[in-house]
Design an enzyme around this catalytic site. Structure first.
Site, PDB file in Angstrom:
ATOM      1  N   GLY A 136     -12.067  49.924  67.655  1.00 31.67           N
ATOM      2  CA  GLY A 136     -12.247  48.578  68.218  1.00 31.67           C
ATOM      3  C   GLY A 136     -12.553  48.627  69.704  1.00 31.67           C
ATOM      4  O   GLY A 136     -12.047  47.824  70.477  1.00 31.67           O
ATOM      5  N   ARG A 174     -14.962  45.589  72.471  1.00 27.76           N
ATOM      6  CA  ARG A 174     -14.608  44.312  73.123  1.00 27.76           C
ATOM      7  C   ARG A 174     -13.166  44.363  73.618  1.00 27.76           C
ATOM      8  O   ARG A 174     -12.389  45.224  73.202  1.00 27.76           O
ATOM      9  CB  ARG A 174     -14.739  43.150  72.128  1.00 27.76           C
ATOM     10  CG  ARG A 174     -16.173  42.868  71.768  1.00 27.76           C
ATOM     11  CD  ARG A 174     -16.320  41.588  70.980  1.00 27.76           C
ATOM     12  NE  ARG A 174     -15.776  41.657  69.652  1.00 27.76           N
ATOM     13  CZ  ARG A 174     -14.836  40.849  69.173  1.00 27.76           C
ATOM     14  NH1 ARG A 174     -14.319  39.912  69.934  1.00 27.76           N
ATOM     15  NH2 ARG A 174     -14.422  40.972  67.929  1.00 27.76           N
ATOM     16  N   SER A 226       1.772  44.634  68.760  1.00 24.08           N
ATOM     17  CA  SER A 226       1.734  43.251  69.253  1.00 24.08           C
ATOM     18  C   SER A 226       3.168  42.737  69.283  1.00 24.08           C
ATOM     19  O   SER A 226       3.990  43.121  68.445  1.00 24.08           O
ATOM     20  CB  SER A 226       0.907  42.374  68.320  1.00 24.08           C
ATOM     21  OG  SER A 226       1.167  41.016  68.605  1.00 24.08           O
ATOM     22  N   TYR A 259      -0.202  39.598  60.041  1.00 13.51           N
ATOM     23  CA  TYR A 259      -0.393  40.330  61.306  1.00 13.51           C
ATOM     24  C   TYR A 259       0.939  40.928  61.794  1.00 13.51           C
ATOM     25  O   TYR A 259       0.992  42.083  62.226  1.00 13.51           O
ATOM     26  CB  TYR A 259      -0.978  39.343  62.307  1.00 13.51           C
ATOM     27  CG  TYR A 259      -1.324  39.874  63.673  1.00 13.51           C
ATOM     28  CD1 TYR A 259      -2.443  40.685  63.873  1.00 13.51           C
ATOM     29  CD2 TYR A 259      -0.564  39.521  64.786  1.00 13.51           C
ATOM     30  CE1 TYR A 259      -2.781  41.135  65.155  1.00 13.51           C
ATOM     31  CE2 TYR A 259      -0.896  39.961  66.060  1.00 13.51           C
ATOM     32  CZ  TYR A 259      -2.003  40.765  66.238  1.00 13.51           C
ATOM     33  OH  TYR A 259      -2.326  41.198  67.503  1.00 13.51           O
ATOM     34  N   ALA A 275       1.790  43.936  59.724  1.00 12.43           N
ATOM     35  CA  ALA A 275       0.947  45.086  60.080  1.00 12.43           C
ATOM     36  C   ALA A 275       1.397  45.678  61.414  1.00 12.43           C
ATOM     37  O   ALA A 275       1.528  46.900  61.561  1.00 12.43           O
ATOM     38  CB  ALA A 275      -0.517  44.668  60.153  1.00 12.43           C
TER      39      ALA A 275
HETATM   40  P1  NDP Z   1     -10.813  41.646  69.948  1.00 12.94           P
HETATM   41  O1  NDP Z   1     -10.824  40.682  68.814  1.00 12.94           O
HETATM   42  O2  NDP Z   1     -11.325  41.206  71.288  1.00 12.94           O
HETATM   43  O3  NDP Z   1     -11.626  42.994  69.529  1.00 12.94           O
HETATM   44  C1  NDP Z   1     -11.368  43.579  68.284  1.00 12.94           C
HETATM   45  C2  NDP Z   1     -12.127  44.901  68.170  1.00 12.94           C
HETATM   46  O4  NDP Z   1     -11.800  45.489  66.899  1.00 12.94           O
HETATM   47  C3  NDP Z   1     -13.636  44.754  68.199  1.00 12.94           C
HETATM   48  O5  NDP Z   1     -14.191  45.893  68.822  1.00 12.94           O
HETATM   49  C4  NDP Z   1     -13.990  44.730  66.704  1.00 12.94           C
HETATM   50  O6  NDP Z   1     -15.352  45.130  66.432  1.00 12.94           O
HETATM   51  C5  NDP Z   1     -13.001  45.742  66.178  1.00 12.94           C
HETATM   52  N1  NDP Z   1     -12.748  45.613  64.743  1.00 12.94           N
HETATM   53  C6  NDP Z   1     -12.303  44.516  64.066  1.00 12.94           C
HETATM   54  N2  NDP Z   1     -12.219  44.773  62.753  1.00 12.94           N
HETATM   55  C7  NDP Z   1     -12.616  46.060  62.578  1.00 12.94           C
HETATM   56  C8  NDP Z   1     -12.780  46.903  61.440  1.00 12.94           C
HETATM   57  N3  NDP Z   1     -12.514  46.484  60.200  1.00 12.94           N
HETATM   58  N4  NDP Z   1     -13.230  48.163  61.630  1.00 12.94           N
HETATM   59  C9  NDP Z   1     -13.513  48.616  62.886  1.00 12.94           C
HETATM   60  N5  NDP Z   1     -13.387  47.872  63.996  1.00 12.94           N
HETATM   61  C10 NDP Z   1     -12.953  46.602  63.842  1.00 12.94           C
HETATM   62  O7  NDP Z   1      -9.316  42.166  70.062  1.00 12.94           O
HETATM   63  P2  NDP Z   1      -8.352  42.322  71.363  1.00 12.94           P
HETATM   64  O8  NDP Z   1      -9.032  43.155  72.383  1.00 12.94           O
HETATM   65  O9  NDP Z   1      -7.830  40.988  71.746  1.00 12.94           O
HETATM   66  O10 NDP Z   1      -7.137  43.115  70.728  1.00 12.94           O
HETATM   67  C11 NDP Z   1      -7.089  44.532  70.743  1.00 12.94           C
HETATM   68  C12 NDP Z   1      -5.756  44.977  70.189  1.00 12.94           C
HETATM   69  O11 NDP Z   1      -4.689  44.422  70.982  1.00 12.94           O
HETATM   70  C13 NDP Z   1      -5.502  44.522  68.759  1.00 12.94           C
HETATM   71  O12 NDP Z   1      -4.789  45.539  68.080  1.00 12.94           O
HETATM   72  C14 NDP Z   1      -4.633  43.304  68.916  1.00 12.94           C
HETATM   73  O13 NDP Z   1      -3.834  43.089  67.778  1.00 12.94           O
HETATM   74  C15 NDP Z   1      -3.798  43.731  70.115  1.00 12.94           C
HETATM   75  N6  NDP Z   1      -3.198  42.613  70.803  1.00 12.94           N
HETATM   76  C16 NDP Z   1      -3.962  41.721  71.487  1.00 12.94           C
HETATM   77  C17 NDP Z   1      -3.355  40.664  72.130  1.00 12.94           C
HETATM   78  C18 NDP Z   1      -4.132  39.671  72.924  1.00 12.94           C
HETATM   79  O14 NDP Z   1      -3.491  38.786  73.512  1.00 12.94           O
HETATM   80  N7  NDP Z   1      -5.440  39.780  73.006  1.00 12.94           N
HETATM   81  C19 NDP Z   1      -1.902  40.446  72.067  1.00 12.94           C
HETATM   82  C20 NDP Z   1      -1.196  41.461  71.328  1.00 12.94           C
HETATM   83  C21 NDP Z   1      -1.837  42.492  70.717  1.00 12.94           C
HETATM   84  P3  NDP Z   1     -16.493  43.964  66.185  1.00 12.94           P
HETATM   85  O15 NDP Z   1     -16.493  43.094  67.399  1.00 12.94           O
HETATM   86  O16 NDP Z   1     -17.757  44.746  65.986  1.00 12.94           O
HETATM   87  O17 NDP Z   1     -16.026  43.212  64.960  1.00 12.94           O
END
Ligand code: NDP
Length: 240
Positions: A8, A11, A135, A148, A151
């Site tokens: 991931g 982004r 998280s 979520y 997980a």
């Molecule tokens: P985003 O939604 O901004 O980005 C998610 C990323 O994961 C993207 O690169 C996306 O690729 C990729 N992704 C999603 N599904 C798949 C898949 N099936 N296979 C491969 N890649 C995948 O997430 P955040 O940056 O906000 O979050 C990052 C981490 O931090 C996560 O684990 C989230 O749970 C955790 N987190 C975030 C918080 C927040 O406030 N933002 C709070 C607590 C935890 P694509 O764009 O191509 O789909």
């Protein structure tokens, strides 16, 4: 140069992690479908003299993961950051099995698949850093997020068990637990929900992706050599 793998990485927090690790490692990052976002990250890293490679991979699909792991077989993967996750919020009574599966399979099964695939090389080289992104929802629980939270709570348990299993071989496993971080995932929430969330944060603001990435970079560095099995909150004090 050793390789760091980030899931991931196209982004949000994942992108910040790729950029933070790219000064020390060749970074290979995975993303699901947004080619333009992935290309932008590669461009930004390359412009600063770093090396980043993007691979499309769906963590919910075993065959897709196996293809990436075959490529990684030949690489000295020292750092693995399991960061990818998706949200499919809803009350449990209304939660269909599809929304359960995609959330658990992305964050938890994806972590199992990638870690299992990268671990053998780390054990053989007696050196490895596995860093999972949890998280606060997985620690405190959050209404509407049984999928979520399960997980992410599972990731904490996975990390602790793994740390005990692999420590003797010089491999560490830790989990970083972000609170509310300003990314697409949080921007997609209703305005009211975001305002309520911010009101609960002792530091009074959303966190920045770079603030999570800095902790990941520390955990990937030699400075963290005696830390394993730890769950480190980066949450502005909300989970204290
Ligand atoms: P985003 O939604 O901004 O980005 C998610 C990323 O994961 C993207 O690169 C996306 O690729 C990729 N992704 C999603 N599904 C798949 C898949 N099936 N296979 C491969 N890649 C995948 O997430 P955040 O940056 O906000 O979050 C990052 C981490 O931090 C996560 O684990 C989230 O749970 C955790 N987190 C975030 C918080 C927040 O406030 N933002 C709070 C607590 C935890 P694509 O764009 O191509 O789909």
């Amino acid at each position: 140069m050793d390789t760091a793998v980030v899931t991931g990485g196209s982004r949000g927090i994942g992108r910040a992690i790729v950029e933070a690790l790219a000064s020390e490692y060749r970074v290979l990052f995975l993303y699901r479908c947004r080619d333009d976002a992935a290309a932008e990250v590669v461009g930004a890293v390359t412009a600063r003299g770093g090396q980043a490679v993007a691979r499309r991979c769906d963590l919910t699909d075993a065959a897709s993961v196996a293809e990436v792991l075959r490529e990684l077989d030949a690489e000295p993967v020292t750092v693995l950051v399991n960061n990818a996750a998706v949200l499919r919020d809803g009350h449990l009574l209304l939660m269909g099995e599809d929304n359960w599966r995609v959330v658990v399979e992305t964050a938890l099964t994806g972590t199992y698949r990638m870690t299992r695939g990268c671990l053998r090389g780390m054990l053989e080289r007696r050196c490895g850093r596995i860093i999972n992104i949890g998280s606060l929802s997985g620690v405190l629980g959050q209404a509407g997020q049984t999928n979520y939270a399960a997980a992410k709570g599972g990731l904490v348990a996975f990390t602790r068990a793994l740390a005990r299993e692999v420590g003797r071989w010089g491999v560490t496993a830790n989990v970083v637990i972000p609170g509310w971080i300003d990314t697409d995932l949080v921007r997609a929430l209703p305005e009211k929900r975001r305002r309520e969330a911010m009101a609960e944060v002792p530091l009074g603001r959303l966190g920045r992706a770079e603030e999570v990435a800095a902790v990941v970079r520390f955990l990937a560095s030699p400075a963290s050599s005696y830390i394993t099995g730890a769950a480190i909150r980066v949450d502005g004090g909300i989970g204290a």
